[in-house]
Design an enzyme around this catalytic site. Sequence first.
Site, mmCIF file in Angstrom:
data_model
loop_
_atom_site.group_PDB
_atom_site.id
_atom_site.type_symbol
_atom_site.label_atom_id
_atom_site.label_comp_id
_atom_site.label_asym_id
_atom_site.label_seq_id
_atom_site.Cartn_x
_atom_site.Cartn_y
_atom_site.Cartn_z
ATOM 1 N N SER A 119 63.678 14.678 90.815
ATOM 2 C CA SER A 119 64.678 14.375 91.686
ATOM 3 C C SER A 119 66.014 14.690 91.077
ATOM 4 C CB SER A 119 64.404 13.272 92.761
ATOM 5 O OG SER A 119 64.644 12.234 91.736
ATOM 6 N N HIS A 140 60.738 20.336 93.851
ATOM 7 C CA HIS A 140 61.099 18.972 94.364
ATOM 8 C C HIS A 140 60.739 18.796 95.825
ATOM 9 C CE1 HIS A 140 64.464 15.779 95.272
ATOM 10 N NE2 HIS A 140 63.224 15.259 95.104
ATOM 11 N N GLU A 152 62.918 21.560 97.353
ATOM 12 C CA GLU A 152 63.783 22.328 96.481
ATOM 13 C C GLU A 152 63.387 23.043 95.307
ATOM 14 O OE1 GLU A 152 68.101 19.841 96.234
ATOM 15 O OE2 GLU A 152 66.499 18.696 95.713
ATOM 16 N N ASN A 190 69.804 14.950 96.429
ATOM 17 C CA ASN A 190 70.416 13.717 95.577
ATOM 18 C C ASN A 190 71.694 13.520 95.097
ATOM 19 O OD1 ASN A 190 67.746 11.989 96.219
ATOM 20 N ND2 ASN A 190 66.755 13.311 94.488
#
Length: 291
Positions: A119, A140, A152, A190
């Site tokens: 992440s 991800h 992702e 993130n």
Amino acid sequence: MGIETIGVIGAGQMGNGIAHVMALSGYNVVLNDISQPALDKAVDTISRNLARQVGRGKVSEDDMNGAMARIRTSLSLPELGQTDLVIEAATERETVKQAIFEDLVPHLKPETILTSNTSSISITRLASRTDRPERFMGFHFMNPVPVMQLVELIRGIATDDATYKACHEVVKNLGKTAASAEDFPGFIVNRILMPMINEAVYTLYEGVGNVQSIDESMKLGANHPMGPLELADFIGLDTCLAIMNVLHDGLADTKYRPCPLLTKYVEAGWLGRKTQRGFYDYRGEMPVPTR
């Protein structure tokens, strides 16, 4: 690059979720972990989650049975060598991931695509520890994997077009949506989400509000489905801290400095839901704020 068989490394929350959606979409899955109890728990979790989907009319009983039949488990990393795509979903520590890739690479088919569910960690740096940086990328998934629609896709500096297109096609087959992110610390989700959670912890640390008031303020004042501290507990405070450290180290900006209170909770082993204590105590009938 025809992908039929997928290896998943790590049978934890993310790994079992990835195995679940892959098998449900028709892929044959080899789920690997170093612990047999972890594998047994993962299979039980997948079975229960699929049964819940059947109960809600999301999938048929035949779909559930087919998905379970397509999952097999293994304690042996070399057994993943004949898969077409490998997704590493181990703990969010770069040294652990590097060691896994170094052990796995000698057993892979030349055409196997190697990916990480990291992440936040540099895809380019992870790829450099393998023999196939052109066939390596970030894959991800969001937690919980069966529910969240976004994936992702992160290209390293060497990732070729064929690898990206093959992974994009897998995401499409899962019925999910791919977002292309550049290889910078935290990627997209993130990079935005974790500083917000960290700021919520600072708000608690500085006494601006208690756990309940902070979470209620963001749910009712910003229309968030979960409060930031509740979400941190769901993600895992150790994972939140690891990502903040990657952001702080990789971007060299003090605004990403992890809150000392977040560090203290992790040092105490209060990691959130998975340890039954975090910003909430989950050991009773209802979660109770710990501050």
